[in-house]
Structures are given as structure tokens and as C-alpha cells.
Design a protein around this motif. Structure first.
Motif, PDB file in Angstrom:
ATOM      1  N   THR A 152      35.262  23.511  45.142  1.00 40.42           N
ATOM      2  CA  THR A 152      35.101  22.175  45.703  1.00 40.42           C
ATOM      3  C   THR A 152      35.795  21.200  44.764  1.00 40.42           C
ATOM      4  OG1 THR A 152      32.967  22.736  46.712  1.00 40.42           O
ATOM      5  CG2 THR A 152      33.450  20.406  46.395  1.00 40.42           C
ATOM      6  N   ASN A 153      36.589  20.287  45.323  1.00 34.87           N
ATOM      7  CA  ASN A 153      37.381  19.368  44.502  1.00 34.87           C
ATOM      8  C   ASN A 153      37.030  17.927  44.815  1.00 34.87           C
ATOM      9  OD1 ASN A 153      40.047  17.483  44.741  1.00 34.87           O
ATOM     10  ND2 ASN A 153      40.083  18.680  42.859  1.00 34.87           N
ATOM     11  N   LEU A 154      36.910  17.122  43.758  1.00 33.32           N
ATOM     12  CA  LEU A 154      36.850  15.669  43.886  1.00 33.32           C
ATOM     13  C   LEU A 154      38.096  15.096  43.238  1.00 33.32           C
ATOM     14  CD1 LEU A 154      34.015  13.144  43.354  1.00 33.32           C
ATOM     15  CD2 LEU A 154      36.063  12.936  41.951  1.00 33.32           C
ATOM     16  N   THR A 155      38.765  14.192  43.936  1.00 33.92           N
ATOM     17  CA  THR A 155      39.939  13.519  43.382  1.00 33.92           C
ATOM     18  C   THR A 155      39.829  12.024  43.623  1.00 33.92           C
ATOM     19  OG1 THR A 155      41.399  15.433  43.717  1.00 33.92           O
ATOM     20  CG2 THR A 155      42.448  13.289  43.502  1.00 33.92           C
ATOM     21  N   THR A 156      40.120  11.244  42.578  1.00 33.77           N
ATOM     22  CA  THR A 156      40.163   9.794  42.708  1.00 33.77           C
ATOM     23  C   THR A 156      41.397   9.265  41.997  1.00 33.77           C
ATOM     24  OG1 THR A 156      39.028   7.702  42.268  1.00 33.77           O
ATOM     25  CG2 THR A 156      38.694   9.470  40.668  1.00 33.77           C
ATOM     26  N   TYR A 187      33.696  25.544  40.713  1.00 29.43           N
ATOM     27  CA  TYR A 187      33.862  26.904  41.220  1.00 29.43           C
ATOM     28  C   TYR A 187      32.536  27.600  41.491  1.00 29.43           C
ATOM     29  CZ  TYR A 187      38.702  26.237  39.839  1.00 29.43           C
ATOM     30  OH  TYR A 187      39.982  25.763  39.727  1.00 29.43           O
ATOM     31  N   ASP A 188      31.421  26.882  41.458  1.00 25.61           N
ATOM     32  CA  ASP A 188      30.127  27.468  41.792  1.00 25.61           C
ATOM     33  C   ASP A 188      30.068  27.744  43.293  1.00 25.61           C
ATOM     34  OD1 ASP A 188      29.726  26.828  39.172  1.00 25.61           O
ATOM     35  OD2 ASP A 188      27.922  25.630  39.482  1.00 25.61           O
ATOM     36  N   LYS A 189      29.650  28.927  43.674  1.00 24.01           N
ATOM     37  CA  LYS A 189      29.642  29.297  45.097  1.00 24.01           C
ATOM     38  C   LYS A 189      28.310  29.016  45.778  1.00 24.01           C
ATOM     39  CE  LYS A 189      33.257  32.832  44.888  1.00 24.01           C
ATOM     40  NZ  LYS A 189      33.595  34.264  45.166  1.00 24.01           N
ATOM     41  N   ILE A 210      26.542  20.462  45.193  1.00 25.58           N
ATOM     42  CA  ILE A 210      27.819  20.176  44.538  1.00 25.58           C
ATOM     43  C   ILE A 210      28.296  18.761  44.841  1.00 25.58           C
ATOM     44  CG2 ILE A 210      30.275  20.745  44.516  1.00 25.58           C
ATOM     45  CD1 ILE A 210      29.570  23.650  44.632  1.00 25.58           C
ATOM     46  N   GLU A 211      28.218  18.340  46.091  1.00 25.08           N
ATOM     47  CA  GLU A 211      28.720  17.004  46.438  1.00 25.08           C
ATOM     48  C   GLU A 211      27.918  15.922  45.727  1.00 25.08           C
ATOM     49  OE1 GLU A 211      29.652  15.877  50.329  1.00 25.08           O
ATOM     50  OE2 GLU A 211      30.786  17.691  50.835  1.00 25.08           O
ATOM     51  N   GLU A 212      26.605  16.094  45.645  1.00 26.35           N
ATOM     52  CA  GLU A 212      25.785  15.122  44.927  1.00 26.35           C
ATOM     53  C   GLU A 212      26.160  15.091  43.443  1.00 26.35           C
ATOM     54  OE1 GLU A 212      21.049  14.005  44.197  1.00 26.35           O
ATOM     55  OE2 GLU A 212      21.617  15.957  45.037  1.00 26.35           O
ATOM     56  N   ALA A 213      26.371  16.275  42.859  1.00 26.66           N
ATOM     57  CA  ALA A 213      26.756  16.354  41.451  1.00 26.66           C
ATOM     58  C   ALA A 213      28.111  15.690  41.224  1.00 26.66           C
ATOM     59  CB  ALA A 213      26.788  17.815  40.995  1.00 26.66           C
ATOM     60  N   PHE A 217      33.549  24.797  35.969  1.00 28.58           N
ATOM     61  CA  PHE A 217      34.343  23.668  36.467  1.00 28.58           C
ATOM     62  C   PHE A 217      35.496  23.370  35.527  1.00 28.58           C
ATOM     63  CE2 PHE A 217      30.785  21.849  34.015  1.00 28.58           C
ATOM     64  CZ  PHE A 217      31.437  21.022  33.115  1.00 28.58           C
ATOM     65  N   MET A 218      36.432  22.587  36.051  1.00 30.28           N
ATOM     66  CA  MET A 218      37.554  22.087  35.271  1.00 30.28           C
ATOM     67  C   MET A 218      37.785  20.624  35.622  1.00 30.28           C
ATOM     68  SD  MET A 218      41.517  23.363  35.017  1.00 30.28           S
ATOM     69  CE  MET A 218      41.081  24.867  34.172  1.00 30.28           C
TER      70      MET A 218
END
Length: 388
Positions: free
Chosen positions: A57-61, A74-76, A81-84, A237-238
Motif C-alpha cells: 500500500t502506497n501513500l504519496t504526497t 508491505y504488511d499484508k 494501514i490507511e489509518e496508519a 515499510f519504506m
């Protein structure tokens, strides 16, 4: 070479030419990105894009710190995840507002607020106190090569660079600050003239002073994002904050994350040089490790030209001018990562022999230096431990 590199920024290649056949790339224009909060400074929706695929899952800003910031998780089996990721974005936002020296915001006293009225005593957020205290401490730890009080000098250079656009840039009629101008503000760059009270969270400067957190804030923010993700139970994560890379956990393939470091000359020439047409030319190092930070500082992205000579954005506090040698320094850090930006900047500015000695005497990090346009390099004694 492992083809499943976790972080690669492969740009499309439109032409292949030799270095001696290509014109110098056009120097980038100076742009200021201002964030409009619209009364909701910590809103997640609309300030970042969150996407999902089979592996992550990716967040980009693109709105904060004047650069692209992305987080890959990369947690399955993590249902939150979205809240985090929104919590992580909130951390990015908080430090953007606090550290900005371009805009003030009604909900916070920030660096711009302080610079607007330097001789006033400002009540500040404890988070900003911590940033300023660390900055003052690391001035001495880097023998003065890191100095947030250099802002009046930086502003002079930044002003001339901002004027270098359009017809003036096309006709090579841009200018640099005169020695007289630089010397006129030199007495406003003494770190001892910052009066910081860490118990009361107040700060006051000498009249005429200003401060700039450009050499610490982004790396500090990345480490705070790292801590927030761990607090929210994210395990793998990265973070990529405009080239500040932070690894944690393992890749879905069960290996350590891997980072390919772009050849800075290829990056400067938009990968159009003949030497940049294969992986080995495009990336000058591939490194790996667990729970590490990778940061590069260099002169190849933010610069302008005067009489054909390039002047970049990293100012040497010893000379009040950009350093004239070297291309980049890349730092790999496994402890005290919150200081990675500071050390990377200092390693770039120091004379190379001093920088090597500084690295070899510090067990927390290793580094490699890209010395010139022909690709000569040198490295600290233990850097090879991080090579793939």
C-alpha cells in the motif's frame, strides 16, 4: 544483479548521446511551494493519494517540504494501514508547518513567524524546541559546517537565484551576491545569538537574524514518520522523503530492502548521456541493510549559472559561498538516524580528507563520495558492508 530492487526511480530514456555532444542541462528555476490549509491543516483526504496493489500500500504526497514524499507499506494482514498512513501524513504536515521559512500559518508559530520578528520572544511548540536544540548542538559537533543561523546568507543567494529566469537566464545575465553583500550579513550568522529556552519552549534571536532548518527538518520528519508507523503497528515499510530513504522490516520476498543510488551526473542530465543507458551506469551504488537510513547531499539538482559557472544551493558557512568541488555525498546510517540530514550536509561541505576522517571516527554511519563529473569516488572504511 537482483532485478527485484525495492526502490528504483527509472526515468524514461528519450535519447542516447555522449557527454561531449550534449549541451549542459537547463538550470532549474527556483520555485516556492506554499501549502494552503483551507482551515484543515491535518486533513488526509485531498492532501495525499493512497493506492493498493498485490505487494504493498502506497501513500504519496507532493504538497509538503517542496518535494515528493512516499511511504510503501508491505504488511499484508494489517487492516488499519490507511489509518496508519493518514497518521503518518499528519506527522509530515506538523513538521512542514513548524519548519517552514516561506509561510506562516494561523495555527502554529513556526520558523517564518520567528524570522519575521527575530528579537521578539516566541512561545513555540516543544517539537520545534527539540529541532532547534539539536541544530544548535550539531553546529559544534560538525565543526560549524552545519549552521541554521546561516539563513541571512542563504537568503542572499536564494534571492539572486530566484531572479535567474526567463530572458536573464537564457542570455546568461544572472548574478551572484558580492563579497560586500555577504560580509554585511556575516555578523548575523553566529549560532550563539540564538536564545533558546528548552524548559519554557521560547526562542529569541539577535535583531536582523533569521534561521533556516533546510538541513535538518526533512530528515527529522522522516524519522518521526518512522516512529509513528511503528507506533501504529506497521512492521514492514519504506519511506522516501525526496531522496531521504528509511527502511524498516523486510521485503515481501523475505530479504532486506535494497536501495539503488542514482549516478548524480545521470540525474543532472536527465539520463540522456550514453553512460546512463544501463543499470550499472544509471546507479553508482546498490546498498542493503535492515533498519537503515540512506541520505544524499549534492550540487546536481538545485543550482543556477552565472557566466557559465554553476552555483548550487548548499552554502559553506566557512566561505559564505557554495562549495566549488565535489558532486555528492551519500550517507548510510544505522543509529541516531534522526541526525542523518545534518551529517550528510556536513560530509558534503567538509574537505574530503576531513570528511573521511569524520566518518571513519564515527561508528554510527558510513559514506561514499561522488567526487567529479568523471565518476571518481571515495568511501569510508566500512561502506562496503552495505553493498548488495
Amino acid at each position: 544483479m537482483n532485478k527485484s530492487i525495492a526502490f528504483l526511480t527509472l526515468l524514461s530514456i528519450t535519447s542516447c548521446v555522449k557527454a561531449e555532444q550534449i549541451n549542459q542541462p537547463i538550470a532549474p528555476d527556483f520555485n516556492i511551494i506554499k501549502v494552503a490549509t483551507n482551515g484543515e491543516p491535518y486533513r488526509c483526504e485531498g492532501n495525499a493519494i493512497i493506492t493498493h496493489d498485490q505487494s504493498k500500500t502506497n501513500l504519496t504526497t507532493l504538497k509538503y517540504f517542496g518535494t515528493s514524499i512516499s511511504i510503501d507499506v508491505y504488511d499484508k494482514d494489517n487492516k488499519n494501514i490507511e489509518e496508519a498512513l493518514c497518521h503518518a501524513l499528519n506527522v509530515v504536515q506538523k513538521y512542514h508547518y513548524l519548519a517552514s521559512n516561506y509561510s506562516t500559518y494561523p495555527h502554529v508559530t513556526n520558523i517564518k513567524s520567528i524570522n519575521n520578528n527575530p528579537d521578539k520572544t516566541h512561545q513555540i511548540d516543544p517539537k520545534l524546541t527539540d529541532l532547534l536544540a539539536a541544530s544548535i548542538e550539531w553546529h559544534d559537533k560538525t565543526n560549524g559546517y552545519f549552521n541554521i543561523a546561516l539563513s541571512p546568507v542563504i537568503d542572499l543567494w536564494r534571492g539572486y537565484r530566484a531572479q535567474c529566469k526567463g530572458e536573464r537566464k537564457e542570455q546568461d545575465k544572472c548574478q551572484i551576491p558580492s563579497d560586500a553583500e555577504l560580509n554585511s550579513v556575516a555578523n548575523l550568522t553566529n549560532i550563539r545569538d540564538i536564545s533558546l529556552n528548552t524548559e519554557l519552549n521560547t526562542v529569541k534571536l539577535k535583531p536582523g537574524m533569521s534561521i533556516d532548518l533546510g538541513g535538518i527538518a526533512k530528515g527529522w520528519m522522516a524519522e518521526m514518520v518512522y516512529q509513528q508507523l511503528k507506533k501504529d503497528g506497521v512492521n514492514n515499510f519504506m519511506i522516501n522523503a525526496g531522496g531521504n530513504i528509511r527502511h524498516y522490516g523486510v521485503h515481501p520476498e523475505g530479504r532486506n530492502f535494497t536501495t539503488a543510488i542514482e549516478n548524480p551526473i545521470c540525474k543532472k542530465y536527465n539520463n540522456q548521456l550514453l553512460q546512463c543507458q544501463n543499470f550499472e551506469g544509471l546507479y553508482h551504488e546498490v546498498i542493503t541493510g535492515q533498519d537503515i537510513t540512506v541520505v544524499s547531499s549534492g550540487n546536481y539538482l538545485r543550482y543556477y549559472r552565472v557566466d557559465g559557472k554553476e552555483y548550487h544551493h548548499i552554502i559553506n558557512p566557512k566561505t559564505l559561498k557554495p562549495k566549488t568541488t565535489g558532486v555528492s555525498a551519500t550517507l548510510v546510517m544505522q543509529n541516531n538516524q534522526i541526525y542523518a540530514d545534518i551529517i550528510s550536509t556536513a560530509l558534503f561541505l567538509m574537505p574530503i580528507d576531513d570528511a573521511l576522517a569524520y566518518a571513519d571516527n564515527n561508528p554510527d554511519f558510513e559514506a561514499v563520495w561522488f567526487l567529479n563529473d568523471t565518476g571518481d569516488k571515495t568511501e569510508s572504511k566500512g561502506f562496503n558492508n552495505y553493498r548488495l
